[in-house]
Design a protein around this motif. Structure first.
Motif, PDB file in Angstrom:
ATOM      1  N   TYR A 186       0.937  -1.035   0.085  1.00 43.98           N
ATOM      2  CA  TYR A 186       0.242   0.330   0.106  1.00 43.98           C
ATOM      3  C   TYR A 186       0.421   0.854   0.056  1.00 43.98           C
ATOM      4  CZ  TYR A 186      -4.136   2.829   0.878  1.00 43.98           C
ATOM      5  OH  TYR A 186      -5.624   3.212   0.663  1.00 43.98           O
ATOM      6  N   VAL A 187       1.292   2.221  -0.991  1.00 45.25           N
ATOM      7  CA  VAL A 187       2.198   2.734  -1.539  1.00 45.25           C
ATOM      8  C   VAL A 187       1.036   3.893  -2.322  1.00 45.25           C
ATOM      9  CG1 VAL A 187       3.972   4.238  -2.660  1.00 45.25           C
ATOM     10  CG2 VAL A 187       3.992   1.702  -2.028  1.00 45.25           C
ATOM     11  N   ASP A 188       1.806   5.752  -1.381  1.00 46.36           N
ATOM     12  CA  ASP A 188       0.711   7.194  -1.517  1.00 46.36           C
ATOM     13  C   ASP A 188      -1.208   6.600  -2.314  1.00 46.36           C
ATOM     14  OD1 ASP A 188       2.867   7.744  -1.757  1.00 46.36           O
ATOM     15  OD2 ASP A 188       3.726   7.577  -3.853  1.00 46.36           O
ATOM     16  N   GLY A 189      -1.197   6.198  -0.651  1.00 47.74           N
ATOM     17  CA  GLY A 189      -3.286   5.852  -0.817  1.00 47.74           C
ATOM     18  C   GLY A 189      -3.419   4.720  -2.165  1.00 47.74           C
ATOM     19  N   ALA A 190      -2.775   3.785  -1.650  1.00 47.81           N
ATOM     20  CA  ALA A 190      -3.315   2.535  -3.033  1.00 47.81           C
ATOM     21  C   ALA A 190      -2.505   1.774  -2.653  1.00 47.81           C
ATOM     22  CB  ALA A 190      -3.570   3.529  -4.961  1.00 47.81           C
ATOM     23  N   PHE A 191      -2.502   0.663  -3.795  1.00 50.77           N
ATOM     24  CA  PHE A 191      -2.652  -0.820  -4.044  1.00 50.77           C
ATOM     25  C   PHE A 191      -1.766  -1.326  -4.776  1.00 50.77           C
ATOM     26  CE2 PHE A 191      -6.313  -2.046  -0.497  1.00 50.77           C
ATOM     27  CZ  PHE A 191      -4.952  -3.059   0.334  1.00 50.77           C
ATOM     28  N   ARG A 192      -0.451  -1.605  -4.777  1.00 49.35           N
ATOM     29  CA  ARG A 192       0.277  -1.462  -5.711  1.00 49.35           C
ATOM     30  C   ARG A 192       0.845  -2.726  -5.934  1.00 49.35           C
ATOM     31  NH1 ARG A 192      -1.053   3.887  -7.044  1.00 49.35           N
ATOM     32  NH2 ARG A 192      -0.672   5.325  -5.392  1.00 49.35           N
ATOM     33  N   TYR A 193       0.998  -3.175  -6.795  1.00 52.68           N
ATOM     34  CA  TYR A 193       1.405  -4.717  -7.858  1.00 52.68           C
ATOM     35  C   TYR A 193       2.936  -4.442  -8.031  1.00 52.68           C
ATOM     36  CZ  TYR A 193       1.522  -9.334  -9.401  1.00 52.68           C
ATOM     37  OH  TYR A 193       2.460 -10.167 -10.686  1.00 52.68           O
ATOM     38  N   LEU A 194       3.394  -5.849  -6.888  1.00 47.86           N
ATOM     39  CA  LEU A 194       5.383  -5.816  -6.784  1.00 47.86           C
ATOM     40  C   LEU A 194       5.651  -6.462  -7.828  1.00 47.86           C
ATOM     41  CD1 LEU A 194       5.773  -5.612  -2.723  1.00 47.86           C
ATOM     42  CD2 LEU A 194       5.110  -3.405  -5.222  1.00 47.86           C
ATOM     43  N   GLY A 195       4.508  -7.800  -8.363  1.00 51.74           N
ATOM     44  CA  GLY A 195       5.391  -8.517  -8.813  1.00 51.74           C
ATOM     45  C   GLY A 195       5.293 -10.107  -7.936  1.00 51.74           C
ATOM     46  N   ASN A 196       6.058 -11.448  -8.989  1.00 53.60           N
ATOM     47  CA  ASN A 196       6.821 -12.705  -8.391  1.00 53.60           C
ATOM     48  C   ASN A 196       7.942 -12.946  -8.145  1.00 53.60           C
ATOM     49  OD1 ASN A 196       6.462 -14.731  -6.098  1.00 53.60           O
ATOM     50  ND2 ASN A 196       5.232 -15.840  -7.832  1.00 53.60           N
ATOM     51  N   PHE A 197       8.834 -11.986  -7.096  1.00 51.85           N
ATOM     52  CA  PHE A 197      10.164 -11.801  -7.497  1.00 51.85           C
ATOM     53  C   PHE A 197      10.571 -12.336  -6.647  1.00 51.85           C
ATOM     54  CE2 PHE A 197       8.319  -7.965  -5.002  1.00 51.85           C
ATOM     55  CZ  PHE A 197       8.402  -8.169  -3.760  1.00 51.85           C
ATOM     56  N   HIS A 198      11.803 -13.730  -6.876  1.00 53.69           N
ATOM     57  CA  HIS A 198      12.261 -14.904  -5.491  1.00 53.69           C
ATOM     58  C   HIS A 198      13.574 -13.938  -5.094  1.00 53.69           C
ATOM     59  CE1 HIS A 198       8.634 -17.529  -7.082  1.00 53.69           C
ATOM     60  NE2 HIS A 198       9.316 -16.692  -7.926  1.00 53.69           N
ATOM     61  N   VAL A 199      14.166 -14.983  -4.052  1.00 59.56           N
ATOM     62  CA  VAL A 199      15.073 -14.697  -3.738  1.00 59.56           C
ATOM     63  C   VAL A 199      16.438 -15.738  -4.816  1.00 59.56           C
ATOM     64  CG1 VAL A 199      16.578 -15.082  -1.495  1.00 59.56           C
ATOM     65  CG2 VAL A 199      14.507 -14.468  -1.031  1.00 59.56           C
ATOM     66  N   ARG A 200      17.396 -15.230  -5.070  1.00 57.26           N
ATOM     67  CA  ARG A 200      18.861 -15.262  -5.067  1.00 57.26           C
ATOM     68  C   ARG A 200      19.978 -15.118  -5.197  1.00 57.26           C
ATOM     69  NH1 ARG A 200      16.091 -11.936  -9.235  1.00 57.26           N
ATOM     70  NH2 ARG A 200      17.758 -10.395  -8.655  1.00 57.26           N
ATOM     71  N   THR A 201      20.593 -16.083  -5.105  1.00 53.21           N
ATOM     72  CA  THR A 201      22.298 -16.298  -4.582  1.00 53.21           C
ATOM     73  C   THR A 201      22.956 -14.807  -4.435  1.00 53.21           C
ATOM     74  OG1 THR A 201      23.091 -16.911  -6.202  1.00 53.21           O
ATOM     75  CG2 THR A 201      22.324 -18.051  -4.578  1.00 53.21           C
ATOM     76  N   GLN A 202      22.254 -14.003  -5.650  1.00 48.63           N
ATOM     77  CA  GLN A 202      23.347 -12.862  -5.932  1.00 48.63           C
ATOM     78  C   GLN A 202      22.709 -11.544  -5.096  1.00 48.63           C
ATOM     79  OE1 GLN A 202      22.051 -15.178  -8.142  1.00 48.63           O
ATOM     80  NE2 GLN A 202      20.762 -13.423  -9.823  1.00 48.63           N
TER      81      GLN A 202
END
Length: 308
Positions: A186-202
């Motif tokens: 929830y950013v600046d008064g609205a829901f934002r989609y961040l994507g489906n990201f994953h942890v990587r070794t880097q």
């Protein structure tokens, strides 16, 4: 001479009368019609406003239900402003403030592609959900990292946060199956989609740069293990029937001790026990050209209720 002068005066008088008459007639005429070009000029487009939704699981559920309804009814134009509102403003600043400069900068770079594809990819996701005739969505709000609702891929992401910025997911549970749509903020008064990201070794920069580092596979480094503390199966995990695999990224020092551990995959209830045990493991030092080196590797810990 007098005759010519009289003619000139007469002509000037006639011209004056004509000018006065034309001026009076012009005042009585209706305003001119706009030209064809002016009539064809389109009005400035206005982006339709969408309702405001509160920063809560209920707010995200209501937003998602509305988008699903519009998609189901084929109202593409009405759905467009909803999808547009999901774009995260100032993404680089947000990711860096939430995950720190190193990890946040990497995630912000990945988000550029998510943002570019969002107008097409998100309606496609909604269409797929509608086609599956899933139950109503449920939204989960994550503040603490160790949340029993966090999946084995979500918990490592929650751990990476440099502050307590809440993250959300939307999920559909049917029988023993679970469909997840992570992540929202929830950013600046609205829901934002961040994507489906994953942890990587880097994502895990080394905290020890005083010695050379080599990459060694998990199976290879296990052969060099000389002291192993078995992880304790958490009681609450047993009660809830939680089992599975915990994947850890490890930096093993030149002395053979485990210096850095990061969770790459695994539920919180199991991962914490795995980290506590593996941090006590000791390996034979790995040598390169006669000198001990630091080892970058992954360690797998399996929790199986059947074997306990």
């Amino acid at each position: 001479m007098n005759y010519r002068r009289a003619i000139s005066v007469l002509l000037l008088s006639v011209l004056f009368v004509l000018c006065v008459a034309l001026a009076a007639s012009a005042q009585q005429l209706p305003p001119p019609h706009p030209t064809a070009a002016a009539q064809q000029t389109p009005a400035r487009s206005v982006v339709p406003a969408i309702p405001s939704y509160p920063d809560s699981p209920g707010g995200l559920q209501k937003l998602f239900k509305e988008m699903l309804k519009l998609e189901k009814n084929g109202k593409t134009n009405a759905l467009a402003p909803y999808v547009q509102s999901l774009i995260l403003p100032n993404s680089d600043v947000w990711f860096r403030s939430t995950f720190g400069d190193a990890i946040g900068g990497s995630l912000a770079g990945d988000y550029e592609r998510t943002q570019a594809e969002l107008p097409v990819s998100f309606p496609d996701t909604l269409a797929d959900l509608v086609a599956k005739h899933l139950p109503d969505p449920e939204a989960i709000r994550f503040t603490d990292s160790c949340n029993s609702h966090a999946s084995e891929t979500e918990y490592p992401i929650l751990l990476l946060r440099a502050n307590v910025q809440p993250l959300y997911d939307v999920r559909f549970e049917y029988g023993n199956r679970l469909t997840l749509i992570p992540y929202f903020a929830y950013v600046d008064g609205a829901f934002r989609y961040l994507g489906n990201f994953h942890v990587r070794t880097q994502n895990f920069p080394s905290k020890r740069v005083d010695v050379k580092r080599v990459r060694v596979g998990g199976n290879v480094i296990m052969a060099r293990l000389i002291h192993r503390t078995m992880p304790v199966y958490p009681v609450d995990a047993k009660i809830r029937g939680v089992q599975g695999t915990v994947l850890l990224h490890a930096l093993i020092g030149a002395d053979g001790n485990v210096h850095d551990l990061q969770v790459m995959q695994g539920p919180c209830s199991l991962a914490q026990s795995a980290v506590k045990a593996v941090s006590q493991w000791r390996y034979k030092p790995t040598m390169l050209e006669g000198n001990p080196v630091q080892v970058d590797t992954t360690i797998t810990v399996i929790f199986n209720l059947g074997s306990r």
